[in-house]
Design an enzyme around this catalytic site. Sequence first.
Site, PDB file in Angstrom:
ATOM      1  NE  ARG A 198      -0.439  -7.200 -30.196  1.00 12.38           N
ATOM      2  CZ  ARG A 198       0.826  -7.137 -29.985  1.00 12.38           C
ATOM      3  NH1 ARG A 198       1.230  -8.390 -29.611  1.00 12.38           N
ATOM      4  NH2 ARG A 198       1.447  -6.071 -30.007  1.00 12.38           N
ATOM      5  CD  GLU A 243      -3.064  -0.877   2.296  1.00 14.90           C
ATOM      6  OE1 GLU A 243      -2.824   0.043   3.154  1.00 14.90           O
ATOM      7  OE2 GLU A 243      -3.872  -1.633   2.557  1.00 14.90           O
ATOM      8  CE  LYS A 273       0.188  -5.444 -34.013  1.00 13.58           C
ATOM      9  NZ  LYS A 273       0.599  -4.534 -32.990  1.00 13.58           N
ATOM     10  CG  ASP A 295      -1.282  -1.610 -35.804  1.00 14.93           C
ATOM     11  OD1 ASP A 295      -1.764  -0.809 -36.108  1.00 14.93           O
ATOM     12  OD2 ASP A 295      -0.652  -1.983 -34.782  1.00 14.93           O
ATOM     13  NE  ARG A 331      -1.541  -1.673 -25.387  1.00 13.61           N
ATOM     14  CZ  ARG A 331      -0.623  -2.531 -25.027  1.00 13.61           C
ATOM     15  NH1 ARG A 331       0.191  -2.945 -25.946  1.00 13.61           N
ATOM     16  NH2 ARG A 331       0.079  -2.183 -23.843  1.00 13.61           N
ATOM     17  CB  THR A 346       7.374  -6.925 -25.998  1.00 13.51           C
ATOM     18  OG1 THR A 346       6.344  -6.831 -27.367  1.00 13.51           O
ATOM     19  CG2 THR A 346       6.351  -7.446 -25.095  1.00 13.51           C
TER      20      THR A 346
HETATM   21  C1  R5P Z   1      -0.746  -1.748 -31.182  1.00 10.39           C
HETATM   22  O1  R5P Z   1      -1.906  -1.622 -31.322  1.00 10.39           O
HETATM   23  C2  R5P Z   1       0.149  -0.599 -30.842  1.00 10.39           C
HETATM   24  O2  R5P Z   1       0.036   0.446 -31.700  1.00 10.39           O
HETATM   25  C3  R5P Z   1       1.554  -1.066 -30.774  1.00 10.39           C
HETATM   26  O3  R5P Z   1       2.011  -1.533 -31.888  1.00 10.39           O
HETATM   27  C4  R5P Z   1       1.767  -2.235 -29.810  1.00 10.39           C
HETATM   28  O4  R5P Z   1       1.116  -2.328 -28.585  1.00 10.39           O
HETATM   29  C5  R5P Z   1       3.082  -2.479 -29.589  1.00 10.39           C
HETATM   30  O5  R5P Z   1       3.237  -3.611 -28.721  1.00 10.39           O
HETATM   31  P1  R5P Z   1       4.631  -4.510 -28.860  1.00 10.39           P
HETATM   32  O6  R5P Z   1       6.000  -3.463 -28.806  1.00 10.39           O
HETATM   33  O7  R5P Z   1       4.464  -5.371 -27.524  1.00 10.39           O
HETATM   34  O8  R5P Z   1       4.633  -5.453 -29.901  1.00 10.39           O
END
Ligand code: R5P
Length: 294
Positions: free
Chosen positions: A190, A36, A188, A164, A93, A220
């Site tokens: 996912r 906390e 893209k 994307d 997101r 990432t």
């Molecule tokens: C996705 O819609 C965002 O615009 C980024 O492309 C995404 O969040 C990047 O995430 P990561 O670096 O983990 O692939």
Amino acid sequence: MKIFSGSANKPLGELIAQKLNLELSPLEIHSFPDGEKRVRVLDKVLDEDVVLVQPTSPPVNLNYMELFLILDALKRSGAKTITVVIPYLGYQRQDHIFREGEGVTFSMVAKILETLEVNKIITFDLHTIKIPEFFKIPMIHLSAIPLFAKKISNHNDLVIVSPDMGGIRRIKQFSELLGNAPVASAVKNRDLKTGKIESLTFEGDVKGKKAIVLDDMISTGETIEACVNLLKENGVSEIKLFATHPVFSKNANERLANLSVEKVYVTDSVYVPSEKQFPKLEIVSIADEVAKNI
Ligand code: R5P
């Protein structure tokens, strides 16, 4: 006016304060052994206009909670108005239900901020333009794209690329600032359960061009890496990467350092500690833009 910073990005808070000819007002933020936190405002804010800087970057949940605690303490200490600078706004997101059984997480975050009677939010490069609709609070949505455009002096043979389809609006805006350079996007897919990228294909002509890749964030680094590989396969001559929010989770910094790209530009919307920085990284400050909009 008084300006405070939470612990997520104090260097940015200090820079913004400097631009406003102010000093950061002190806050006491104590963490208990069970996790906390206790927050105390150590300056008089009664009837004052107050600014609070706190991006909700990783650790996202802790930084959100700290934001809520500071806002509550400021309000109870009598702040007249509160402008909250959240340059990177976490949970965006999750702005709709992707699969049956999920919540609309971002709408819950927006409700909490409204309950805390925030008067204005200043933020940068939102994930989608729908985000401000979640709030009744006025939101100033700024962009790092004009700052990024200043980093490109030669406008010949460029192609502006989004990793994307969600980034089309962004690359069009970038293209306008770069002499209407052509745009192209990866598509893209996912896996929604694991978050892994299942496929990445390409739309647009990039052969022989200098690719300028633009995204809102790098988490990432998986998306950017896949996009760079695809661009190489499609015969680009050079690649520069631009992303507003260097979230840099897991080993993103190592992944980026090993990519064969000229340069990686990000902003200081999220604090990047020196051990996560690498030679090709350039951090562009948003402090001036924030100060101008307070
Ligand atoms: C996705 O819609 C965002 O615009 C980024 O492309 C995404 O969040 C990047 O995430 P990561 O670096 O983990 O692939």
